[in-house]
Design an enzyme around this catalytic site. Structure first.
Site, PDB file in Angstrom:
ATOM      1  CD  GLU A 159      -2.765  -1.308  -0.101  1.00  0.00           C
ATOM      2  OE1 GLU A 159      -2.906  -0.331  -0.867  1.00  0.00           O
ATOM      3  OE2 GLU A 159      -3.222  -2.437  -0.363  1.00  0.00           O
ATOM      4  CG  HIS A 168      -1.840  -3.752  -8.788  1.00  0.00           C
ATOM      5  ND1 HIS A 168      -3.182  -3.452  -8.759  1.00  0.00           N
ATOM      6  CD2 HIS A 168      -1.439  -3.798  -7.491  1.00  0.00           C
ATOM      7  CE1 HIS A 168      -3.573  -3.338  -7.501  1.00  0.00           C
ATOM      8  NE2 HIS A 168      -2.534  -3.535  -6.717  1.00  0.00           N
ATOM      9  CE1 TYR A 214      -4.984  -7.937  -6.518  1.00  0.00           C
ATOM     10  CE2 TYR A 214      -2.841  -6.921  -6.258  1.00  0.00           C
ATOM     11  CZ  TYR A 214      -4.171  -6.971  -5.960  1.00  0.00           C
ATOM     12  OH  TYR A 214      -4.715  -6.054  -5.083  1.00  0.00           O
TER      13      TYR A 214
END
Length: 257
Positions: A159, A168, A214
């Site tokens: 964060e 990302h 991710y």
């Protein structure tokens, strides 16, 4: 007492080690934000954990090209004030501070406590889920680290990297050379989480081990992969539990540390 403080620090470390051995930052974020119901004064999110201002595009261009970097001082350091809301326990606060301090060991970024007269700062609060705006917004800007699921070293770093101006990894402009997105497996209305943006890659290679990458099943509606590395589909990715060397290099190049 001093002994108690030491014990607390050791407890923090022990708790975090347990967590980091189980779950990547990507999995922790997805779990923490899965059933998020935002309060009326909270922002909408893109990419799972990136806060948007009401007027912002769903997929804003990288703010770093528009001047959202934090300011550098004459001594070459970037001082970023932060305020940690008082609803965290001592142990939770320690995890947050450890995440903040981890940047000073590897870069010219210096997070420091808020002082009277500061006109921009990070307001770290336990809101609904884990999220941050990308880059410096001016005034008090919320970084949400919910007490339910966000208080891990890597999650704090993730964060804070958003707040420093990073997106990302899977939205990188050169993503398609490294990741194949399986659009059919993505939850309906979540496709925008995979739209590429004109990222500043700082001359660094695509990094499967970035704390900003991710994992294979992110936003999957059918338990099938939403992302697959290419050319070798067996490469491990999205498993980071803390910043990679590439993340650090990129940060230093962006802020010319």
């Amino acid at each position: 007492s001093f002994a108690n403080v030491l014990l607390c620090k050791e407890e923090v470390a022990a708790i975090e080690v347990d967590a980091s051995q189980e779950l990547s930052v990507s999995k922790l974020l997805e779990r923490a934000n899965r059933d998020r119901t935002p309060d009326v004064d909270e922002p909408s999110l893109i990419g799972g954990d990136i806060a948007l201002k009401p007027e912002a595009e769903r997929n804003a261009d990288p703010c770093t090209s528009r001047g959202c970097l934090w300011l550098k001082y004459t001594d070459g350091k970037v001082y970023i004030p932060y305020y940690i809301a008082n609803h965290y326990s001592y142990r939770e606060r320690e995890i947050i501070v450890r995440g903040l301090e981890s940047f000073s060991a590897v870069s010219c970024i210096r997070f420091r406590p808020y002082q009277n007269g500061d006109h921009e700062w990070l307001s770290i609060e336990s809101r609904n889920g884990c999220y941050s705006y990308v880059g410096r917004q001016g005034g008090a800007q919320t970084v949400s680290l919910s007490r339910q699921g966000c208080l891990y070293h890597g999650t704090v770093q993730h964060e804070l990297l958003h707040a420093l101006g990073f997106n990302h990894e899977q939205t990188r402009s050169d993503r398609d050379n490294h990741i194949r997105v399986h659009w059919d497996n993505i939850i309906d209305d979540m496709e925008y989480n995979f739209y590429k943006i004109d990222t500043l890659n700082q001359g660094t290679p695509y990094d499967y081990n970035s704390v900003m990458q991710y994992e294979r099943y992110a936003f999957s509606k059918n338990n099938l992969p939403t992302m697959e590395p290419i050319p070798n589909s067996n490469v491990s990715f999205g498993q980071a539990t803390q910043m990679s060397q590439n993340d650090i290099t990129r940060l230093n190049r962006l802020y010319q540390c």
